[in-house]
Design a protein around this motif. Structure first.
Motif, short mmCIF file in Angstrom:
data_model
loop_
_atom_site.label_atom_id
_atom_site.label_comp_id
_atom_site.label_asym_id
_atom_site.label_seq_id
_atom_site.Cartn_x
_atom_site.Cartn_y
_atom_site.Cartn_z
N ASN A 52 0.83 -1.20 0.00
CA ASN A 52 0.00 0.00 0.00
C ASN A 52 0.86 1.26 0.00
O ASN A 52 1.95 1.29 0.59
CB ASN A 52 -0.92 0.02 1.22
CG ASN A 52 -1.98 -1.06 1.17
OD1 ASN A 52 -2.04 -1.83 0.21
ND2 ASN A 52 -2.81 -1.12 2.20
N ILE A 53 0.33 2.31 -0.64
CA ILE A 53 1.02 3.60 -0.69
C ILE A 53 0.03 4.68 -0.25
O ILE A 53 -1.02 4.84 -0.87
CB ILE A 53 1.55 3.92 -2.10
CG1 ILE A 53 2.40 2.76 -2.63
CG2 ILE A 53 2.35 5.21 -2.09
CD1 ILE A 53 2.78 2.91 -4.09
N LYS A 54 0.37 5.41 0.79
CA LYS A 54 -0.48 6.50 1.24
C LYS A 54 -0.36 7.68 0.30
O LYS A 54 0.73 8.02 -0.15
CB LYS A 54 -0.10 6.92 2.66
CG LYS A 54 -0.39 5.87 3.72
CD LYS A 54 -0.02 6.39 5.10
CE LYS A 54 -0.32 5.35 6.17
NZ LYS A 54 0.05 5.84 7.53
N THR A 55 -1.48 8.32 0.01
CA THR A 55 -1.48 9.50 -0.86
C THR A 55 -2.81 10.21 -0.74
O THR A 55 -3.82 9.60 -0.37
CB THR A 55 -1.24 9.12 -2.33
OG1 THR A 55 -1.05 10.32 -3.10
CG2 THR A 55 -2.42 8.35 -2.92
N ASN A 56 -2.81 11.49 -1.07
CA ASN A 56 -4.06 12.26 -1.14
C ASN A 56 -4.39 12.67 -2.57
O ASN A 56 -5.35 13.40 -2.79
CB ASN A 56 -3.98 13.51 -0.25
CG ASN A 56 -3.99 13.16 1.22
OD1 ASN A 56 -4.73 12.28 1.65
ND2 ASN A 56 -3.16 13.84 2.00
N LYS A 57 -3.57 12.20 -3.54
CA LYS A 57 -3.80 12.59 -4.93
C LYS A 57 -3.49 11.43 -5.86
O LYS A 57 -2.39 10.88 -5.85
CB LYS A 57 -2.91 13.79 -5.30
CG LYS A 57 -3.15 14.33 -6.70
CD LYS A 57 -4.54 14.97 -6.83
CE LYS A 57 -4.76 15.59 -8.20
NZ LYS A 57 -6.10 16.20 -8.33
N VAL A 58 -4.48 11.07 -6.68
CA VAL A 58 -4.34 10.00 -7.67
C VAL A 58 -4.83 10.51 -9.02
O VAL A 58 -5.89 11.13 -9.11
CB VAL A 58 -5.16 8.75 -7.27
CG1 VAL A 58 -5.21 7.75 -8.42
CG2 VAL A 58 -4.59 8.10 -6.02
N ILE A 59 -4.05 10.24 -10.05
CA ILE A 59 -4.49 10.50 -11.43
C ILE A 59 -4.58 9.16 -12.15
O ILE A 59 -3.60 8.43 -12.26
CB ILE A 59 -3.53 11.44 -12.19
CG1 ILE A 59 -3.45 12.81 -11.52
CG2 ILE A 59 -3.98 11.57 -13.65
CD1 ILE A 59 -4.74 13.62 -11.57
N ASN A 60 -5.76 8.87 -12.63
CA ASN A 60 -6.01 7.65 -13.39
C ASN A 60 -5.70 7.91 -14.86
O ASN A 60 -6.42 8.64 -15.54
CB ASN A 60 -7.48 7.24 -13.21
CG ASN A 60 -7.86 6.00 -14.01
OD1 ASN A 60 -7.08 5.45 -14.77
ND2 ASN A 60 -9.10 5.56 -13.83
N ALA A 61 -4.60 7.33 -15.33
CA ALA A 61 -4.21 7.42 -16.74
C ALA A 61 -3.97 6.01 -17.27
O ALA A 61 -3.00 5.75 -17.97
CB ALA A 61 -2.95 8.28 -16.89
N ALA A 62 -4.87 5.11 -16.90
CA ALA A 62 -4.66 3.68 -17.11
C ALA A 62 -5.14 3.16 -18.45
O ALA A 62 -5.24 1.95 -18.65
CB ALA A 62 -5.34 2.90 -15.98
N GLY A 63 -5.44 4.05 -19.40
CA GLY A 63 -5.80 3.60 -20.74
C GLY A 63 -6.98 2.64 -20.73
O GLY A 63 -8.02 2.93 -20.13
#
Length: 389
Positions: free
Chosen positions: A191-202
């Protein structure tokens, strides 16, 4: 694997790698890019990677123009040669003459180097062409094609040098949130903690978005291409060609091979990205060979050397959906390339990076590409129909 990141990008194709590159250029160092396979192993790697400005809406035209500048600068920065600005031509049938004229005016008004050429000049550029049925021809001398894998690897190399953590063969299996805020991404390696995700998964963008609880209007279609080769004869094709007359596109692959696919309108074969036939169908191969040989008779001596199927991720209006943040706080998307991602991707990564870092408008206003357009009746319309844009 790292335990936290300021920004996580899901997808290592043209969009994800460009975004990582541009974020790192803007000073963001705590970036993590996650790719389920190898870099450019999805739609980007299968792309014909033809680059042309001939779109029918201003935003796409501006994005392509900017993308070419970005790729040119990236070549200089890395020393890699992947951009082939050998020129591009568009062959138009008579029934599209009026649409062609309107579009050419728009392109010229926007400062694009394009011009209409007559059949005599077309033959000088494409000496082996059969001109039957061609009514109008557009020529863009600075357009062409690129090596998609080399482009992605170049973006990724600079991003990594600038501190970006890139994990390949790492599958995203969950997105956690609380109080309508992203707080972590779960992968098959941790797991990776984050508050920002961008979905560029094609092609996998829909599945990734469902992990966040957001349903996107995306479908995935199987797209086939072939390569014809004759090691004893040069193809004589130096330009990239979009041929609306025969509904094919083609570009050179060295001096002895030609890459060819079919254009629209055509029937879209809807598939799941993990379950589709990677080989081209015999009927497709036969039809495509017939069309290209009719237009370029010298290719009758060329044999099928390879064929494959890739994927388009399609939106309802065949234009990308770009949103820095949706209703879920910290969740953004750059999805639904609809066959245009490679041309637009370098600039889209730049525009989205600017929005993320400054929380302001990007240098090219991409707000019209937002998801909300489908609810406000502001979908894009294509002059030519299909996905020609």
């Amino acid at each position: 694997m790292i335990k936290s990141a300021e920004i996580i990008i899901i997808g290592g194709g043209i969009i994800g790698s460009s975004l990582a590159y541009h974020l790192s250029k803007l000073g963001i160092r705590d970036i993590c890019l996650l790719e389920k396979g190898e870099l450019a192993s999805g739609s980007t790697g299968d792309s014909a990677a033809i680059i042309r400005h001939h779109y029918t809406n201003e935003i796409s035209i501006r994005l392509v123009k900017d993308s070419i500048n970005i790729l040119s600068e990236l070549q200089h920065e890395t020393g890699n040669h992947f951009l082939h600005q050998n020129g591009w031509v568009f062959l138009c049938p008579e029934n599209a003459d009026s649409m062609f004229d309107l579009n050419m005016k728009q392109l010229i008004d926007l400062g694009i180097e394009t011009k209409e050429i007559d059949i005599k000049n077309t033959i000088s550029l494409l000496p082996n062409i059969n001109p039957t049925g061609i009514s109008k021809v557009a020529y863009e001398p600075d357009s062409g094609y690129a090596d998609p894998k080399s482009v992605v690897e170049s973006f990724a190399k600079i991003a990594k040098t600038n501190g970006t953590n890139i994990y390949t063969n790492t599958k995203v299996i969950g997105i956690s949130k609380s109080n309508n805020q992203i707080n972590s991404v779960e992968t098959d390696k941790g797991n990776i903690k984050t508050n920002k995700v961008i979905n560029a998964a094609g092609p996998w963008a829909y599945d990734i978005s469902m992990l966040a609880g957001i349903n996107l209007p995306l479908t995935v279609s199987r797209e086939q291409e072939i390569m014809l080769t004759n090691p004893e004869q040069e193809s004589g094709l130096n330009l990239s060609v979009s041929n609306m007359v025969d509904k094919i596109y083609l570009r050179p692959k060295g001096k002895h091979s030609v890459l060819i696919g079919q254009g629209h309108p055509k029937t879209n074969e809807i598939v799941h990205p993990d379950k589709f036939n990677r080989k081209a169908d015999n009927q497709f191969i036969s039809e495509t060979q017939s069309r290209v040989i009719n237009r370029f008779p010298n290719l009758s001596n060329f044999q099928l050397s390879s064929s494959w199927s890739g994927l388009y991720t399609i939106t309802p209006d065949w234009h990308m959906i770009i949103d820095n943040e949706l209703s879920l706080k910290g969740y953004g998307i750059a999805v639904g390339g609809s066959g245009h991602s490679f041309k637009l991707g370098p600039s889209i990564g730049k525009q989205l990076a600017q929005e993320i870092v400054s929380s302001q408008s990007s240098s090219i206003n991409i707000s019209s590409l937002g998801l909300s357009r489908f609810k406000s009746n502001k979908e894009f319309k294509s002059t030519y129909g299909g996905n020609r844009g």
